[in-house]
Design a protein around this motif. Structure first.
Motif, PDB file in Angstrom:
ATOM      1  N   LYS A 124       0.772  -1.175   0.074  1.00  0.00           N
ATOM      2  CA  LYS A 124      -0.029   0.160   0.130  1.00  0.00           C
ATOM      3  C   LYS A 124       0.873   1.082  -0.151  1.00  0.00           C
ATOM      4  O   LYS A 124       0.622   2.208  -0.782  1.00  0.00           O
ATOM      5  CB  LYS A 124      -0.937   0.160   1.292  1.00  0.00           C
ATOM      6  CG  LYS A 124      -2.191  -1.105   1.310  1.00  0.00           C
ATOM      7  CD  LYS A 124      -3.031  -0.750   2.200  1.00  0.00           C
ATOM      8  CE  LYS A 124      -4.092  -1.871   2.197  1.00  0.00           C
ATOM      9  NZ  LYS A 124      -5.143  -1.555   0.968  1.00  0.00           N
ATOM     10  N   ASP A 149      -4.955  -6.415  -4.882  1.00  0.00           N
ATOM     11  CA  ASP A 149      -5.823  -5.833  -3.660  1.00  0.00           C
ATOM     12  C   ASP A 149      -6.992  -6.173  -4.132  1.00  0.00           C
ATOM     13  O   ASP A 149      -7.507  -5.788  -5.209  1.00  0.00           O
ATOM     14  CB  ASP A 149      -5.603  -4.175  -3.424  1.00  0.00           C
ATOM     15  CG  ASP A 149      -6.137  -4.055  -1.892  1.00  0.00           C
ATOM     16  OD1 ASP A 149      -6.882  -4.644  -1.439  1.00  0.00           O
ATOM     17  OD2 ASP A 149      -5.836  -2.758  -1.652  1.00  0.00           O
ATOM     18  N   SER A 150      -8.120  -6.621  -3.586  1.00  0.00           N
ATOM     19  CA  SER A 150      -9.501  -6.940  -4.115  1.00  0.00           C
ATOM     20  C   SER A 150     -10.051  -5.696  -4.861  1.00  0.00           C
ATOM     21  O   SER A 150     -10.557  -6.074  -5.969  1.00  0.00           O
ATOM     22  CB  SER A 150     -10.383  -7.863  -3.123  1.00  0.00           C
ATOM     23  OG  SER A 150     -10.592  -6.746  -2.029  1.00  0.00           O
ATOM     24  N   GLU A 151      -9.912  -4.638  -4.135  1.00  0.00           N
ATOM     25  CA  GLU A 151     -10.765  -3.532  -4.739  1.00  0.00           C
ATOM     26  C   GLU A 151     -10.177  -3.018  -5.875  1.00  0.00           C
ATOM     27  O   GLU A 151     -10.765  -2.846  -7.007  1.00  0.00           O
ATOM     28  CB  GLU A 151     -10.706  -2.209  -3.644  1.00  0.00           C
ATOM     29  CG  GLU A 151     -11.603  -2.670  -2.472  1.00  0.00           C
ATOM     30  CD  GLU A 151     -11.104  -3.411  -1.332  1.00  0.00           C
ATOM     31  OE1 GLU A 151      -9.696  -4.092  -1.667  1.00  0.00           O
ATOM     32  OE2 GLU A 151     -11.401  -3.842  -0.412  1.00  0.00           O
ATOM     33  N   ASN A 215      -7.795   2.077   6.342  1.00  0.00           N
ATOM     34  CA  ASN A 215      -7.329   1.164   5.108  1.00  0.00           C
ATOM     35  C   ASN A 215      -8.272   1.563   3.789  1.00  0.00           C
ATOM     36  O   ASN A 215      -7.643   1.613   2.801  1.00  0.00           O
ATOM     37  CB  ASN A 215      -7.569  -0.277   5.554  1.00  0.00           C
ATOM     38  CG  ASN A 215      -7.353  -1.094   4.475  1.00  0.00           C
ATOM     39  OD1 ASN A 215      -6.166  -1.171   3.768  1.00  0.00           O
ATOM     40  ND2 ASN A 215      -8.288  -1.930   3.746  1.00  0.00           N
ATOM     41  N   LYS A 216      -9.429   1.792   3.881  1.00  0.00           N
ATOM     42  CA  LYS A 216     -10.133   2.418   2.975  1.00  0.00           C
ATOM     43  C   LYS A 216      -9.654   3.754   2.585  1.00  0.00           C
ATOM     44  O   LYS A 216      -9.574   3.879   1.307  1.00  0.00           O
ATOM     45  CB  LYS A 216     -11.617   2.425   3.209  1.00  0.00           C
ATOM     46  CG  LYS A 216     -12.586   2.139   2.238  1.00  0.00           C
ATOM     47  CD  LYS A 216     -12.505   1.062   1.234  1.00  0.00           C
ATOM     48  CE  LYS A 216     -12.358  -0.371   1.943  1.00  0.00           C
ATOM     49  NZ  LYS A 216     -12.046  -1.445   1.001  1.00  0.00           N
ATOM     50  N   GLU A 219      -6.951   3.229   0.223  1.00  0.00           N
ATOM     51  CA  GLU A 219      -7.246   2.486  -0.970  1.00  0.00           C
ATOM     52  C   GLU A 219      -7.689   3.859  -1.592  1.00  0.00           C
ATOM     53  O   GLU A 219      -7.493   3.551  -3.141  1.00  0.00           O
ATOM     54  CB  GLU A 219      -8.467   1.376  -0.741  1.00  0.00           C
ATOM     55  CG  GLU A 219      -7.733   0.343  -0.212  1.00  0.00           C
ATOM     56  CD  GLU A 219      -8.657  -0.882   0.042  1.00  0.00           C
ATOM     57  OE1 GLU A 219      -8.234  -2.046   0.325  1.00  0.00           O
ATOM     58  OE2 GLU A 219      -9.806  -0.849  -0.295  1.00  0.00           O
TER      59      GLU A 219
HETATM   60 MG    MG Z   1      -8.735  -3.953   0.077  1.00  0.00          MG
END
Ligand code: MG
Length: 385
Positions: A124, A149-151, A215-216, A219
């Motif tokens: 990240k 990263d899934s997103e 975390n979001k 992201e």
């Molecule tokens: Mg994620």
């Protein structure tokens, strides 16, 4: 021909899952280098299992033990962070997976880009603190950064084959392990309580970062850099079922989403196979009749103040995201050690951001200095709380 991989940070959560993918497709991959910070025993067993050419241990304290464990095998053993930077630039790797956690991911990411390697990025910090440096470098060296990263993988997949830029990104979030805890009780929650995440099994720090939605916020910053959108074009959506991993809306209001049950291997595999779709062992097909509803909620700014702070940091740009990251890490660690309350994580970050330790980024050393200042400042604040 097999794809040659170097995995920077092979002993952590993403690193071991990357090796799981390699294990299920042994003919497709060859591993050139594996690196670890200090988990020398796991690194040694991975090196033997995958017949790698080279291993690097960042912490030189474990160099001797690692070398002894691999004695008599045809595996080169190196140590130190400079060696990691060097191996990330190896021209004989096709893909460099940067799955190391924390600030240590920045330098190898940059060196892989400068060597024009394809980068599969799970770290990240590289984009959160270094996005303003990394994206222009990737452009200059013609490097495609594929997010793990899934997103971000979902957004990347949604943009595949599209020639028009995204109008809006819908960045989904689970809401974290405290999403149903009464607001007034948040200040009382223990680290143990936070560490029970409803969907994803992750490390301690990221589970807390998920509960605060810091975390979001990270992201959001990563997505803004990766996909060239403004923070205002990113809508964070709480989506409890974690089926839609994120979505992109285009000019015509068409929304393309990537859906599946949550499994990190999907994003990892997508990056390793460069977009080719391959079966995943033991991964269940989506059943619309079991998961019969998908819900969407707006994140409550009172519950998730860290999310707003992250938007502040990316809007300010320059070194502010570095302050956010450094202060966030120190505050989260302090919470895990029982030094501060859960709700004080945001207070520490807010204080550090308002101290304006930031400014513009002129070089990597600005980032390192600001990071260290933000950490020192945050530690002092924590002592006073
Ligand atoms: Mg994620």
């Amino acid at each position: 021909m097999a794809t040659r991989l170097s995995i920077i940070g092979s002993t952590g959560s993403i690193g071991t899952q990357t090796l799981e993918v390699v294990r299920s497709y042994p003919k497709h991959f060859e591993i050139e280098t594996l690196t670890a910070n200090s988990s020398w025993e796991l690194l040694a067993s991975q090196a033997i299992e995958f017949s790698v050419e080279r291993v690097v241990i960042a912490n030189d304290k474990y160099y001797g033990r690692l070398r002894d464990a691999l004695k008599g095998r045809n595996i080169e053993v190196l140590c130190g962070v400079d060696a990691i930077e060097e191996v990330a630039a190896s021209k004989t790797s096709d893909v460099v997976v940067v799955s190391v956690v924390g600030f240590a991911g920045l330098a190898p990411t940059i060196s892989a880009i400068k060597a024009s390697r394809r980068v599969a990025l799970a770290n990240k910090e590289s984009l959160v603190v270094g996005g303003e440096i990394i994206m222009p470098l990737a452009k200059k060296y013609g490097v495609d950064i594929i997010p793990i990263d899934s997103e971000h993988s979902a957004i990347y997949q949604a943009l595949c084959g599209e020639s028009t830029p995204p109008k809006r990104i819908l960045l989904t979030a689970s809401g974290g392990s405290l999403r149903d805890v009464e607001l007034q009780k948040l200040s009382e929650v223990t680290p143990q309580r936070v560490l029970c995440h409803p969907v994803w099994e992750m490390g301690a720090r990221i589970t807390v970062d998920s509960a605060t939605m810091l975390n979001k916020g990270f992201e959001v910053i990563e997505a803004a850099h990766l996909f060239g959108v403004t923070p205002q074009q990113i809508q964070v959506v709480i989506h409890r079922q974690s089926i839609i991993h994120s979505a992109v809306e285009f000019a015509d209001n068409a929304i393309i989403a990537q859906m599946s049950y949550p499994d990190m291997r999907l994003a990892i595999q997508y990056a390793l196979f460069d977009g080719e779709r391959m079966a995943i062992n033991g991964f269940q097909s989506f059943d619309p009749f079991t998961t019969n509803s998908l819900t969407f909620e707006k994140p409550d700014p009172e519950r998730y103040p860290c999310l707003g702070l992250a938007f502040d940091a990316i809007n300010a740009g320059g070194l502010m995201p570095t302050v956010l990251n450094g202060a966030g890490e120190v505050a989260t660690e302090a919470f895990l050690q029982g030094k501060i309350r859960f709700t004080q994580i945001a207070e520490v970050i807010e204080s550090a951001l308002s101290k304006s330790l930031g400014g513009t980024i002129t070089s990597l050393s600005d980032i390192y200095e600001t990071d260290s200042d933000a950490r020192v400042y945050s530690s002092e604040i924590i002592k006073q709380l």
